[in-house]
Design an enzyme around this catalytic site. Structure first.
Site, short mmCIF file in Angstrom:
data_model
loop_
_atom_site.label_atom_id
_atom_site.label_comp_id
_atom_site.label_asym_id
_atom_site.label_seq_id
_atom_site.Cartn_x
_atom_site.Cartn_y
_atom_site.Cartn_z
N SER A 150 -11.68 -9.23 2.45
CA SER A 150 -10.84 -8.32 3.33
C SER A 150 -11.60 -7.43 3.98
O SER A 150 -12.71 -6.91 3.46
CB SER A 150 -9.77 -7.44 2.37
N TYR A 184 -4.59 -0.08 -4.94
CA TYR A 184 -3.08 0.41 -4.59
C TYR A 184 -2.45 1.12 -5.93
O TYR A 184 -1.39 1.88 -5.84
CB TYR A 184 -2.14 -0.63 -4.30
N GLN A 226 -8.65 -10.62 5.31
CA GLN A 226 -7.41 -9.73 5.73
C GLN A 226 -8.08 -8.48 6.29
O GLN A 226 -8.96 -7.80 5.73
CB GLN A 226 -6.66 -9.64 4.32
N TRP A 275 -3.32 -6.43 7.90
CA TRP A 275 -2.80 -5.57 7.28
C TRP A 275 -2.55 -4.38 8.49
O TRP A 275 -3.31 -4.54 9.53
CB TRP A 275 -3.70 -4.99 6.26
N LYS A 331 -6.32 -7.71 -4.86
CA LYS A 331 -7.85 -7.66 -4.56
C LYS A 331 -8.65 -6.82 -5.34
O LYS A 331 -8.16 -5.79 -5.88
CB LYS A 331 -7.83 -6.82 -3.24
N TRP A 343 0.92 -1.32 -0.16
CA TRP A 343 0.07 -0.06 -0.07
C TRP A 343 0.93 1.31 0.11
O TRP A 343 1.94 1.41 0.76
CB TRP A 343 -0.85 0.02 1.17
N GLY A 391 0.55 -0.83 12.93
CA GLY A 391 -0.21 0.35 13.42
C GLY A 391 0.12 1.55 12.30
O GLY A 391 -0.08 2.65 12.79
#
Length: 268
Positions: free
Chosen positions: A134, A48, A156, A182, A73, A20, A186
């Site tokens: 996801s 992305y 996900q 994912w 995805k 990402w 953090g």
């Protein structure tokens, strides 16, 4: 590298590289570096806008295709059966691959079941080796699996030190679905380096606090795809399988769970 077995019998690396916000030559270069360092799972997405760059890195690597695990995805442009069929072909073309190892519905959409139907067909045809979803919480996961077959192989989701999602993890395991995290660190929104429990364990094991977090998650059976733009962090993140946390240490880290999202756009 350690692996987790999907409900298809296929093995998925517990650690991968998230891409990402990686673009252009930076993306291609970093993916190439990751593959040289031993990463085998690369995670991208239509959203992305970097599938082509990831594909370029794959084309340049000497790693055998069978040893790679490439995830992408379907996004909102594929919100429907026909659109999803076209999206699958588009991703295959962008990545320049004959098959994709794992393809997910990126988030709950109005026509997610129709999108999943297209994924099932691609799975049956061998264009996609595993399929999943996801960003589905417990309620949405339960609703979704009432309307689809086979059960998603992966879900996900956001999962990190302050949002550990033990209940969701147990529910997924009960249905044979692997949870993949994912943003397991953090995205810099948690000051991991100053958390006393992590600092204590990092000192004991001669690791960094980030490595302790990633080991905690993989040791509980959650796959992780941390993203970084820094090669030194890329290498650091890969060295998490040469030690094991004790049960009481796992409980210490579990106690840091706040049950709260770090991202305003998620709906949990």
């Amino acid at each position: 590298m350690e692996y987790i077995t999907l409900n298809t019998g296929a093995r998925m690396p517990l650690l991968g590289l998230g891409t990402w916000n990686l673009r252009g030559d930076t993306c291609t270069s970093l993916v190439s570096e990751a593959l040289q360092l031993g990463y085998r799972l690369i995670d991208t997405a239509q959203m992305y806008d970097n599938e082509k760059e990831v594909g370029q890195a794959i084309a340049q690597t000497s790693v055998k295709r069978d040893d790679l695990f490439i995830t992408t995805k379907l996004d909102s442009r594929s919100n429907g059966y026909q659109q999803a069929c076209e999206g699958i072909v588009r991703s295959l073309d962008n990545l320049n691959l004959e098959y994709i190892d794992l393809m997910l519905v990126h988030e709950p959409y109005a026509h997610d079941c129709a999108m999943y139907e297209a994924l099932v067909e691609a799975y049956d045809e061998g264009k996609v080796k595993a399929i999943g979803i996801s960003n589905y919480d417990e309620k949405r996961f339960e609703q979704f699996i009432q309307n689809v077959q086979p059960i998603p192989m992966v879900n996900q989701v956001e999962c990190h030190l302050q949002f550990q999602k033990w209940a969701l993890h147990q529910k997924l395991k009960a249905h044979g679905t692997v949870m993949q995290a994912w943003s397991p660190l953090g995205q810099g929104k948690i000051d991991i380096a100053k958390e006393p429990v992590l600092v204590q364990l990092a000192d004991k094991y001669k690791k960094t606090p980030a490595q302790i977090v990633l080991r905690f998650m993989t040791q509980r059976g959650v796959a992780v795809i941390p993203k970084t733009k820094h090669i030194e962090r890329l290498e650091e993140n890969s060295h998490i399988f040469d030690f094991k946390l004790l049960p009481e240490e796992m409980r210490m880290i579990q106690s840091l769970d706040k049950g709260t999202t770090l991202f305003s756009w998620t709906e949990y």
